[in-house]
Motif scaffolding. Structure first.
Motif, PDB file in Angstrom:
ATOM      1  N   ARG B 131       1.198  -0.786   0.416  1.00  0.00           N
ATOM      2  CA  ARG B 131       0.206  -0.046   0.141  1.00  0.00           C
ATOM      3  C   ARG B 131       0.732   1.781   0.205  1.00  0.00           C
ATOM      4  NH1 ARG B 131      -4.110  -1.621   4.338  1.00  0.00           N
ATOM      5  NH2 ARG B 131      -5.636  -3.033   3.050  1.00  0.00           N
ATOM      6  N   VAL B 154      -4.792  10.063  -9.394  1.00  0.00           N
ATOM      7  CA  VAL B 154      -5.019   8.740  -9.245  1.00  0.00           C
ATOM      8  C   VAL B 154      -6.129   8.242  -9.555  1.00  0.00           C
ATOM      9  CG1 VAL B 154      -3.768   9.045  -6.408  1.00  0.00           C
ATOM     10  CG2 VAL B 154      -6.417   9.496  -6.541  1.00  0.00           C
ATOM     11  N   SER B 155      -7.432   9.162 -10.323  1.00  0.00           N
ATOM     12  CA  SER B 155      -9.107   8.696 -10.577  1.00  0.00           C
ATOM     13  C   SER B 155      -8.426   7.803 -11.751  1.00  0.00           C
ATOM     14  CB  SER B 155      -9.909   9.386 -10.640  1.00  0.00           C
ATOM     15  OG  SER B 155     -10.174   9.557  -9.457  1.00  0.00           O
ATOM     16  N   LEU B 157      -5.661   5.822 -12.718  1.00  0.00           N
ATOM     17  CA  LEU B 157      -4.873   4.736 -12.327  1.00  0.00           C
ATOM     18  C   LEU B 157      -5.910   3.126 -12.688  1.00  0.00           C
ATOM     19  CD1 LEU B 157      -3.372   5.236  -9.115  1.00  0.00           C
ATOM     20  CD2 LEU B 157      -2.144   5.052 -11.125  1.00  0.00           C
ATOM     21  N   PRO B 158      -4.709   2.523 -13.431  1.00  0.00           N
ATOM     22  CA  PRO B 158      -6.216   0.856 -13.888  1.00  0.00           C
ATOM     23  C   PRO B 158      -6.810   0.247 -12.622  1.00  0.00           C
ATOM     24  CG  PRO B 158      -3.937   0.586 -13.996  1.00  0.00           C
ATOM     25  CD  PRO B 158      -3.904   2.151 -13.630  1.00  0.00           C
ATOM     26  N   GLN B 159      -7.922   0.059 -12.245  1.00  0.00           N
ATOM     27  CA  GLN B 159      -8.218  -0.893 -11.524  1.00  0.00           C
ATOM     28  C   GLN B 159      -8.493  -2.254 -11.339  1.00  0.00           C
ATOM     29  OE1 GLN B 159     -12.815  -0.908 -11.512  1.00  0.00           O
ATOM     30  NE2 GLN B 159     -12.905  -1.455 -13.667  1.00  0.00           N
ATOM     31  N   GLU B 160      -8.067  -2.738 -12.805  1.00  0.00           N
ATOM     32  CA  GLU B 160      -7.312  -3.853 -12.103  1.00  0.00           C
ATOM     33  C   GLU B 160      -5.965  -4.357 -11.693  1.00  0.00           C
ATOM     34  OE1 GLU B 160      -7.923  -2.169 -15.611  1.00  0.00           O
ATOM     35  OE2 GLU B 160      -9.706  -3.064 -15.646  1.00  0.00           O
ATOM     36  N   VAL B 162      -4.554  -0.893  -9.099  1.00  0.00           N
ATOM     37  CA  VAL B 162      -4.532  -1.092  -8.427  1.00  0.00           C
ATOM     38  C   VAL B 162      -6.504  -1.073  -7.493  1.00  0.00           C
ATOM     39  CG1 VAL B 162      -2.406   0.006  -7.971  1.00  0.00           C
ATOM     40  CG2 VAL B 162      -3.982   1.255  -8.707  1.00  0.00           C
ATOM     41  N   GLN B 163      -6.191  -0.547  -6.249  1.00  0.00           N
ATOM     42  CA  GLN B 163      -7.169  -0.033  -5.887  1.00  0.00           C
ATOM     43  C   GLN B 163      -7.115   1.378  -4.944  1.00  0.00           C
ATOM     44  OE1 GLN B 163      -8.408  -3.455  -1.964  1.00  0.00           O
ATOM     45  NE2 GLN B 163     -10.150  -2.912  -2.394  1.00  0.00           N
ATOM     46  N   VAL B 164      -8.032   2.195  -5.520  1.00  0.00           N
ATOM     47  CA  VAL B 164      -7.733   4.100  -5.126  1.00  0.00           C
ATOM     48  C   VAL B 164      -8.514   4.592  -3.689  1.00  0.00           C
ATOM     49  CG1 VAL B 164      -7.664   5.878  -4.708  1.00  0.00           C
ATOM     50  CG2 VAL B 164      -6.154   4.354  -6.632  1.00  0.00           C
ATOM     51  N   PHE B 165      -8.505   3.967  -2.025  1.00  0.00           N
ATOM     52  CA  PHE B 165      -9.675   4.718  -1.507  1.00  0.00           C
ATOM     53  C   PHE B 165      -9.498   5.863  -1.473  1.00  0.00           C
ATOM     54  CE2 PHE B 165     -10.689   4.361   3.251  1.00  0.00           C
ATOM     55  CZ  PHE B 165     -11.982   4.378   3.202  1.00  0.00           C
ATOM     56  N   HIS B 166     -10.737   6.645  -0.569  1.00  0.00           N
ATOM     57  CA  HIS B 166     -10.035   8.441  -0.666  1.00  0.00           C
ATOM     58  C   HIS B 166     -11.310   8.735   0.672  1.00  0.00           C
ATOM     59  CE1 HIS B 166     -11.773  12.546  -0.675  1.00  0.00           C
ATOM     60  NE2 HIS B 166     -10.001  12.575  -0.629  1.00  0.00           N
ATOM     61  N   VAL B 181      -5.040   5.934   0.036  1.00  0.00           N
ATOM     62  CA  VAL B 181      -4.580   4.545  -0.065  1.00  0.00           C
ATOM     63  C   VAL B 181      -4.675   4.103  -1.198  1.00  0.00           C
ATOM     64  CG1 VAL B 181      -4.963   2.465   1.158  1.00  0.00           C
ATOM     65  CG2 VAL B 181      -5.342   3.827   2.736  1.00  0.00           C
ATOM     66  N   GLU B 183      -3.848   0.605  -2.951  1.00  0.00           N
ATOM     67  CA  GLU B 183      -3.303  -0.609  -2.843  1.00  0.00           C
ATOM     68  C   GLU B 183      -2.863  -1.292  -4.177  1.00  0.00           C
ATOM     69  OE1 GLU B 183      -4.710  -3.422   0.515  1.00  0.00           O
ATOM     70  OE2 GLU B 183      -5.192  -4.459  -0.970  1.00  0.00           O
TER      71      GLU B 183
END
Lengths: 187, 187
Positions: B131, B154-155, B157-160, B162-166, B181, B183
Protein backbone atom coordinates in the motif's frame (compact mmCIF):
# COMPACT_ATOMS: atom_id res chain seq x y z
CA UNK A 1 -7.87 -5.79 -0.10
CA UNK A 2 -9.47 -2.67 1.26
CA UNK A 3 -13.02 -3.60 2.26
CA UNK A 4 -15.90 -2.35 0.14
CA UNK A 5 -18.54 0.12 1.36
CA UNK A 6 -20.97 -2.61 2.41
CA UNK A 7 -18.40 -4.39 4.58
CA UNK A 8 -17.19 -1.12 6.03
CA UNK A 9 -20.76 -0.08 6.87
CA UNK A 10 -21.17 -3.22 8.99
CA UNK A 11 -17.88 -2.47 10.73
CA UNK A 12 -18.97 1.06 11.64
CA UNK A 13 -22.22 -0.34 13.09
CA UNK A 14 -20.52 -3.17 14.98
CA UNK A 15 -18.16 -0.72 16.68
CA UNK A 16 -20.95 1.10 18.47
CA UNK A 17 -24.09 -1.10 18.65
CA UNK A 18 -24.38 -3.13 21.86
CA UNK A 19 -26.84 -5.74 23.16
CA UNK A 20 -30.05 -4.08 24.32
CA UNK A 21 -29.77 -1.11 21.93
CA UNK A 22 -32.63 0.30 19.85
CA UNK A 23 -31.68 0.57 16.17
CA UNK A 24 -33.31 1.22 12.81
CA UNK A 25 -32.98 -0.20 9.31
CA UNK A 26 -34.40 2.68 7.25
CA UNK A 27 -34.33 0.69 4.00
CA UNK A 28 -35.03 -2.94 4.80
CA UNK A 29 -34.75 -4.19 1.21
CA UNK A 30 -34.17 -7.93 1.41
CA UNK A 31 -33.58 -7.70 5.15
CA UNK A 32 -29.85 -8.42 5.26
CA UNK A 33 -29.03 -5.38 7.38
CA UNK A 34 -32.15 -5.88 9.52
CA UNK A 35 -30.91 -9.36 10.43
CA UNK A 36 -27.38 -8.05 11.00
CA UNK A 37 -28.74 -5.40 13.41
CA UNK A 38 -31.08 -7.91 15.11
CA UNK A 39 -28.09 -10.11 15.96
CA UNK A 40 -26.08 -7.14 17.27
CA UNK A 41 -28.80 -5.90 19.66
CA UNK A 42 -30.04 -9.35 20.69
CA UNK A 43 -33.36 -10.18 22.32
CA UNK A 44 -33.06 -7.37 24.88
CA UNK A 45 -32.77 -4.87 22.02
CA UNK A 46 -35.20 -3.61 19.41
CA UNK A 47 -35.02 -3.20 15.64
CA UNK A 48 -37.41 -1.12 13.54
CA UNK A 49 -37.19 -1.85 9.80
CA UNK A 50 -38.87 0.27 7.11
CA UNK A 51 -39.60 -0.23 3.45
CA UNK A 52 -42.14 1.15 1.01
CA UNK A 53 -42.35 -2.08 -1.04
CA UNK A 54 -44.48 -5.03 0.06
CA UNK A 55 -42.02 -7.38 -1.58
CA UNK A 56 -39.26 -6.04 0.68
CA UNK A 57 -41.39 -6.33 3.80
CA UNK A 58 -42.21 -9.96 2.94
CA UNK A 59 -38.54 -10.88 2.28
CA UNK A 60 -37.40 -9.19 5.45
CA UNK A 61 -40.04 -10.87 7.61
CA UNK A 62 -39.17 -14.26 6.14
CA UNK A 63 -35.45 -13.75 6.77
CA UNK A 64 -36.03 -12.68 10.38
CA UNK A 65 -38.35 -15.62 11.05
CA UNK A 66 -35.89 -18.11 9.61
CA UNK A 67 -33.18 -16.73 11.90
CA UNK A 68 -35.59 -16.78 14.84
CA UNK A 69 -35.05 -13.13 15.72
CA UNK A 70 -38.53 -11.76 14.81
CA UNK A 71 -39.69 -11.22 18.38
CA UNK A 72 -37.52 -8.10 18.85
CA UNK A 73 -37.95 -6.74 15.30
CA UNK A 74 -40.79 -4.68 13.88
CA UNK A 75 -41.06 -4.57 10.08
CA UNK A 76 -43.05 -1.57 8.89
CA UNK A 77 -44.55 -0.88 5.45
CA UNK A 78 -44.00 2.87 5.36
CA UNK A 79 -41.48 5.40 4.11
CA UNK A 80 -38.54 6.25 6.35
CA UNK A 81 -39.66 9.84 5.74
CA UNK A 82 -42.29 9.06 8.40
CA UNK A 83 -39.76 7.82 10.94
CA UNK A 84 -40.98 10.41 13.43
CA UNK A 85 -44.29 8.57 13.84
CA UNK A 86 -42.53 5.47 15.14
CA UNK A 87 -39.69 6.67 17.37
CA UNK A 88 -40.41 7.35 21.02
CA UNK A 89 -37.03 7.00 22.67
CA UNK A 90 -33.33 7.45 21.86
CA UNK A 91 -31.78 5.23 19.22
CA UNK A 92 -28.24 3.97 18.85
CA UNK A 93 -27.90 3.52 15.10
CA UNK A 94 -29.70 3.85 11.79
CA UNK A 95 -28.64 2.20 8.55
CA UNK A 96 -29.64 3.26 5.03
CA UNK A 97 -28.96 1.56 1.71
CA UNK A 98 -29.72 4.24 -0.84
CA UNK A 99 -30.61 3.12 -4.32
CA UNK A 100 -33.01 0.41 -5.42
CA UNK A 101 -34.06 -2.93 -3.99
CA UNK A 102 -31.74 -5.56 -5.50
CA UNK A 103 -33.74 -7.76 -7.83
CA UNK A 104 -36.81 -5.48 -7.93
CA UNK A 105 -38.06 -2.75 -10.27
CA UNK A 106 -35.38 -0.11 -10.69
CA UNK A 107 -38.06 2.54 -10.99
CA UNK A 108 -38.63 2.40 -7.25
CA UNK A 109 -35.61 4.07 -5.71
CA UNK A 110 -35.00 6.05 -2.56
CA UNK A 111 -34.97 9.79 -3.12
CA UNK A 112 -33.18 12.65 -1.51
CA UNK A 113 -36.17 14.47 0.01
CA UNK A 114 -37.41 11.51 2.00
CA UNK A 115 -33.86 10.45 2.84
CA UNK A 116 -33.02 13.87 4.24
CA UNK A 117 -36.25 13.95 6.28
CA UNK A 118 -35.34 10.57 7.75
CA UNK A 119 -31.80 11.69 8.53
CA UNK A 120 -33.03 14.83 10.29
CA UNK A 121 -35.42 12.81 12.43
CA UNK A 122 -32.76 10.21 13.16
CA UNK A 123 -30.29 12.92 14.23
CA UNK A 124 -32.85 14.26 16.70
CA UNK A 125 -33.25 10.86 18.38
CA UNK A 126 -29.68 9.61 18.06
CA UNK A 127 -27.80 8.96 21.31
CA UNK A 128 -24.42 10.67 21.76
CA UNK A 129 -21.89 8.31 20.15
CA UNK A 130 -24.64 6.85 17.96
CA UNK A 131 -24.24 6.60 14.19
CA UNK A 132 -26.21 6.91 10.98
CA UNK A 133 -24.50 4.65 8.43
CA UNK A 134 -25.40 5.13 4.77
CA UNK A 135 -24.34 3.02 1.79
CA UNK A 136 -24.92 4.98 -1.42
CA UNK A 137 -25.55 2.98 -4.59
CA UNK A 138 -25.34 5.56 -7.35
CA UNK A 139 -24.94 3.54 -10.53
CA UNK A 140 -28.30 4.76 -11.85
CA UNK A 141 -29.01 8.33 -12.96
CA UNK A 142 -31.33 9.26 -10.10
CA UNK A 143 -28.75 7.71 -7.76
CA UNK A 144 -26.12 10.20 -8.90
CA UNK A 145 -28.48 13.10 -8.21
CA UNK A 146 -29.46 11.65 -4.84
CA UNK A 147 -25.78 11.17 -3.97
CA UNK A 148 -24.84 14.75 -4.78
CA UNK A 149 -27.84 16.24 -2.96
CA UNK A 150 -27.06 14.16 0.10
CA UNK A 151 -23.34 15.04 0.17
CA UNK A 152 -24.22 18.72 -0.07
CA UNK A 153 -26.78 18.43 2.71
CA UNK A 154 -24.61 16.51 5.17
CA UNK A 155 -21.76 18.97 4.58
CA UNK A 156 -23.90 21.64 6.26
CA UNK A 157 -24.37 19.70 9.51
CA UNK A 158 -22.80 21.54 12.51
CA UNK A 159 -19.36 20.14 13.36
CA UNK A 160 -19.93 20.87 17.04
CA UNK A 161 -22.69 18.25 17.04
CA UNK A 162 -21.76 15.63 14.46
CA UNK A 163 -18.83 14.14 12.56
CA UNK A 164 -19.57 13.46 8.88
CA UNK A 165 -17.24 10.88 7.33
CA UNK A 166 -17.29 9.95 3.63
CA UNK A 167 -15.33 7.31 1.75
CA UNK A 168 -15.20 6.14 -1.86
CA UNK A 169 -13.11 4.18 -4.35
CA UNK A 170 -11.90 6.66 -6.94
CA UNK A 171 -10.65 4.61 -9.89
CA UNK A 172 -13.43 2.10 -10.50
CA UNK A 173 -15.81 1.98 -13.40
CA UNK A 174 -19.46 1.14 -12.70
CA UNK A 175 -19.79 3.56 -9.77
CA UNK A 176 -19.05 1.33 -6.78
CA UNK A 177 -21.09 2.14 -3.64
CA UNK A 178 -19.81 4.89 -1.35
CA UNK A 179 -20.03 5.15 2.41
CA UNK A 180 -21.27 7.96 4.62
CA UNK A 181 -21.14 7.83 8.43
CA UNK A 182 -22.70 10.52 10.62
CA UNK A 183 -21.75 10.23 14.27
CA UNK A 184 -23.37 12.28 17.02
CA UNK A 185 -20.72 13.72 19.29
CA UNK A 186 -20.77 13.05 23.02
CA UNK A 187 -21.35 16.17 25.10
CA UNK B 1 -15.42 9.00 17.54
CA UNK B 2 -14.47 8.14 14.00
CA UNK B 3 -10.65 8.22 13.83
CA UNK B 4 -8.97 11.08 12.01
CA UNK B 5 -6.93 10.66 8.81
CA UNK B 6 -3.62 10.37 10.66
CA UNK B 7 -4.85 7.56 12.91
CA UNK B 8 -6.50 5.80 9.99
CA UNK B 9 -3.30 6.04 7.94
CA UNK B 10 -1.43 4.15 10.67
CA UNK B 11 -4.17 1.53 10.73
CA UNK B 12 -3.93 0.95 6.97
CA UNK B 13 -0.15 0.52 7.29
CA UNK B 14 -0.37 -1.77 10.33
CA UNK B 15 -2.76 -4.10 8.51
CA UNK B 16 -0.22 -5.03 5.85
CA UNK B 17 3.33 -4.27 7.06
CA UNK B 18 5.08 -7.26 8.66
CA UNK B 19 8.44 -7.76 10.39
CA UNK B 20 11.23 -7.95 7.81
CA UNK B 21 9.45 -5.75 5.23
CA UNK B 22 11.07 -2.95 3.25
CA UNK B 23 9.11 0.30 3.54
CA UNK B 24 9.47 3.99 2.73
CA UNK B 25 8.60 7.25 4.45
CA UNK B 26 8.50 9.62 1.48
CA UNK B 27 8.09 12.73 3.65
CA UNK B 28 10.01 12.18 6.87
CA UNK B 29 9.11 15.55 8.43
CA UNK B 30 9.72 15.21 12.15
CA UNK B 31 10.14 11.45 11.80
CA UNK B 32 6.98 10.28 13.52
CA UNK B 33 5.95 7.99 10.66
CA UNK B 34 9.53 6.84 10.11
CA UNK B 35 9.67 5.65 13.71
CA UNK B 36 6.22 4.05 13.41
CA UNK B 37 7.37 2.13 10.31
CA UNK B 38 10.71 1.19 11.91
CA UNK B 39 8.84 -0.46 14.78
CA UNK B 40 6.52 -2.32 12.40
CA UNK B 41 9.30 -3.83 10.27
CA UNK B 42 11.72 -4.46 13.15
CA UNK B 43 15.45 -5.04 12.87
CA UNK B 44 15.10 -7.60 10.07
CA UNK B 45 13.31 -4.95 7.98
CA UNK B 46 14.43 -1.76 6.29
CA UNK B 47 13.10 1.81 6.25
CA UNK B 48 14.11 4.49 3.78
CA UNK B 49 13.07 8.00 4.81
CA UNK B 50 13.25 11.06 2.54
CA UNK B 51 13.03 14.77 3.10
CA UNK B 52 14.28 17.85 1.27
CA UNK B 53 14.83 19.89 4.44
CA UNK B 54 17.95 19.47 6.58
CA UNK B 55 15.91 20.34 9.66
CA UNK B 56 13.62 17.36 8.98
CA UNK B 57 16.54 15.01 8.41
CA UNK B 58 18.09 16.08 11.72
CA UNK B 59 14.82 15.67 13.67
CA UNK B 60 14.17 12.28 12.13
CA UNK B 61 17.68 10.98 12.83
CA UNK B 62 17.45 12.16 16.42
CA UNK B 63 14.07 10.49 16.93
CA UNK B 64 15.29 7.20 15.48
CA UNK B 65 18.47 7.24 17.59
CA UNK B 66 16.52 7.92 20.75
CA UNK B 67 14.28 4.95 20.02
CA UNK B 68 17.32 2.82 19.16
CA UNK B 69 16.03 1.79 15.74
CA UNK B 70 18.55 3.65 13.55
CA UNK B 71 20.46 0.57 12.42
CA UNK B 72 17.71 -0.52 10.00
CA UNK B 73 16.72 2.99 8.87
CA UNK B 74 18.32 5.17 6.21
CA UNK B 75 17.48 8.88 6.33
CA UNK B 76 18.10 10.58 2.98
CA UNK B 77 18.32 14.30 2.17
CA UNK B 78 16.69 14.21 -1.25
CA UNK B 79 13.30 14.65 -2.87
CA UNK B 80 10.98 11.65 -3.04
CA UNK B 81 10.80 12.55 -6.74
CA UNK B 82 14.18 10.76 -6.94
CA UNK B 83 12.92 7.60 -5.23
CA UNK B 84 13.99 5.56 -8.25
CA UNK B 85 17.69 6.13 -7.45
CA UNK B 86 17.34 4.40 -4.08
CA UNK B 87 15.00 1.44 -4.63
CA UNK B 88 16.47 -1.86 -5.77
CA UNK B 89 13.94 -4.43 -4.62
CA UNK B 90 10.19 -4.71 -3.96
CA UNK B 91 8.69 -2.60 -1.20
CA UNK B 92 5.71 -3.28 1.04
CA UNK B 93 4.49 0.21 1.86
CA UNK B 94 5.11 3.90 1.30
CA UNK B 95 3.71 6.71 3.42
CA UNK B 96 3.35 10.36 2.41
CA UNK B 97 2.30 13.35 4.49
CA UNK B 98 1.49 15.99 1.92
CA UNK B 99 1.68 19.59 3.01
CA UNK B 100 4.34 21.36 5.02
CA UNK B 101 6.68 20.30 7.80
CA UNK B 102 4.89 21.07 11.09
CA UNK B 103 6.71 23.89 12.83
CA UNK B 104 8.82 24.86 9.81
CA UNK B 105 8.51 27.43 7.03
CA UNK B 106 5.17 27.05 5.30
CA UNK B 107 6.77 28.13 2.03
CA UNK B 108 8.39 24.72 1.70
CA UNK B 109 5.55 22.35 0.81
CA UNK B 110 5.30 19.15 -1.15
CA UNK B 111 4.04 19.65 -4.67
CA UNK B 112 2.02 17.58 -7.05
CA UNK B 113 4.66 16.99 -9.75
CA UNK B 114 7.23 15.45 -7.41
CA UNK B 115 4.51 13.64 -5.47
CA UNK B 116 3.13 12.03 -8.62
CA UNK B 117 6.62 11.01 -9.76
CA UNK B 118 7.20 9.36 -6.40
CA UNK B 119 3.84 7.58 -6.54
CA UNK B 120 4.55 6.24 -10.02
CA UNK B 121 7.94 4.89 -8.92
CA UNK B 122 6.45 3.44 -5.75
CA UNK B 123 3.71 1.69 -7.73
CA UNK B 124 6.33 0.05 -9.94
CA UNK B 125 8.17 -1.42 -6.93
CA UNK B 126 5.17 -2.13 -4.70
CA UNK B 127 4.54 -5.79 -3.82
CA UNK B 128 1.08 -7.21 -4.53
CA UNK B 129 -0.99 -6.40 -1.45
CA UNK B 130 1.34 -3.49 -0.67
CA UNK B 131 0.00 0.00 0.00
CA UNK B 132 0.81 3.64 -0.60
CA UNK B 133 -0.80 5.61 2.23
CA UNK B 134 -1.15 9.36 1.83
CA UNK B 135 -2.33 11.93 4.37
CA UNK B 136 -3.29 15.14 2.59
CA UNK B 137 -3.00 18.37 4.57
CA UNK B 138 -4.70 20.94 2.39
CA UNK B 139 -5.40 23.86 4.69
CA UNK B 140 -3.05 26.12 2.68
CA UNK B 141 -3.75 27.36 -0.85
CA UNK B 142 -1.09 25.28 -2.60
CA UNK B 143 -2.34 22.31 -0.59
CA UNK B 144 -5.79 22.63 -2.16
CA UNK B 145 -4.28 22.64 -5.65
CA UNK B 146 -2.03 19.70 -4.79
CA UNK B 147 -5.01 17.79 -3.38
CA UNK B 148 -7.14 18.29 -6.47
CA UNK B 149 -4.32 17.41 -8.88
CA UNK B 150 -3.56 14.26 -6.91
CA UNK B 151 -7.21 13.11 -6.72
CA UNK B 152 -7.53 13.58 -10.48
CA UNK B 153 -4.32 11.66 -11.14
CA UNK B 154 -5.06 8.68 -8.90
CA UNK B 155 -8.56 8.41 -10.40
CA UNK B 156 -6.90 7.42 -13.68
CA UNK B 157 -4.99 4.44 -12.21
CA UNK B 158 -6.13 1.11 -13.76
CA UNK B 159 -8.64 -0.68 -11.55
CA UNK B 160 -7.30 -4.06 -12.66
CA UNK B 161 -4.00 -3.24 -10.93
CA UNK B 162 -4.83 -1.03 -7.97
CA UNK B 163 -7.59 -0.04 -5.58
CA UNK B 164 -7.75 3.70 -4.85
CA UNK B 165 -9.57 4.52 -1.61
CA UNK B 166 -10.29 8.08 -0.43
CA UNK B 167 -11.85 9.32 2.79
CA UNK B 168 -12.63 12.73 4.21
CA UNK B 169 -14.67 14.53 6.87
CA UNK B 170 -17.23 16.65 5.05
CA UNK B 171 -18.60 19.11 7.59
CA UNK B 172 -15.49 20.51 9.26
CA UNK B 173 -14.10 23.98 8.94
CA UNK B 174 -10.33 24.39 8.67
CA UNK B 175 -9.91 21.65 6.03
CA UNK B 176 -9.09 18.59 8.14
CA UNK B 177 -6.58 16.19 6.55
CA UNK B 178 -7.91 13.61 4.09
CA UNK B 179 -6.73 10.06 3.50
CA UNK B 180 -5.78 8.29 0.27
CA UNK B 181 -4.80 4.62 0.15
CA UNK B 182 -3.55 2.96 -3.04
CA UNK B 183 -3.31 -0.82 -2.79
CA UNK B 184 -1.66 -2.98 -5.42
CA UNK B 185 -3.87 -5.94 -6.23
CA UNK B 186 -2.60 -9.49 -5.91
CA UNK B 187 -2.37 -11.29 -9.25
Amino acid sequence: MIQNALHQSKQYLKEIVRPGDRVIDATAGNGHDTLFLAKLVGETGQVLAFDIQEQAIASTKKRLQEADVSSWCQVILDSHANLEKYIESPIRAVVFNLGYLPGAEHEVTTESTSTWQAIETALKWLEPGGRIVIVIYHGHVSGKLERQALLNQVSTLPQEEVQVFHSAFLNQKNSPPELLVIEKKSR
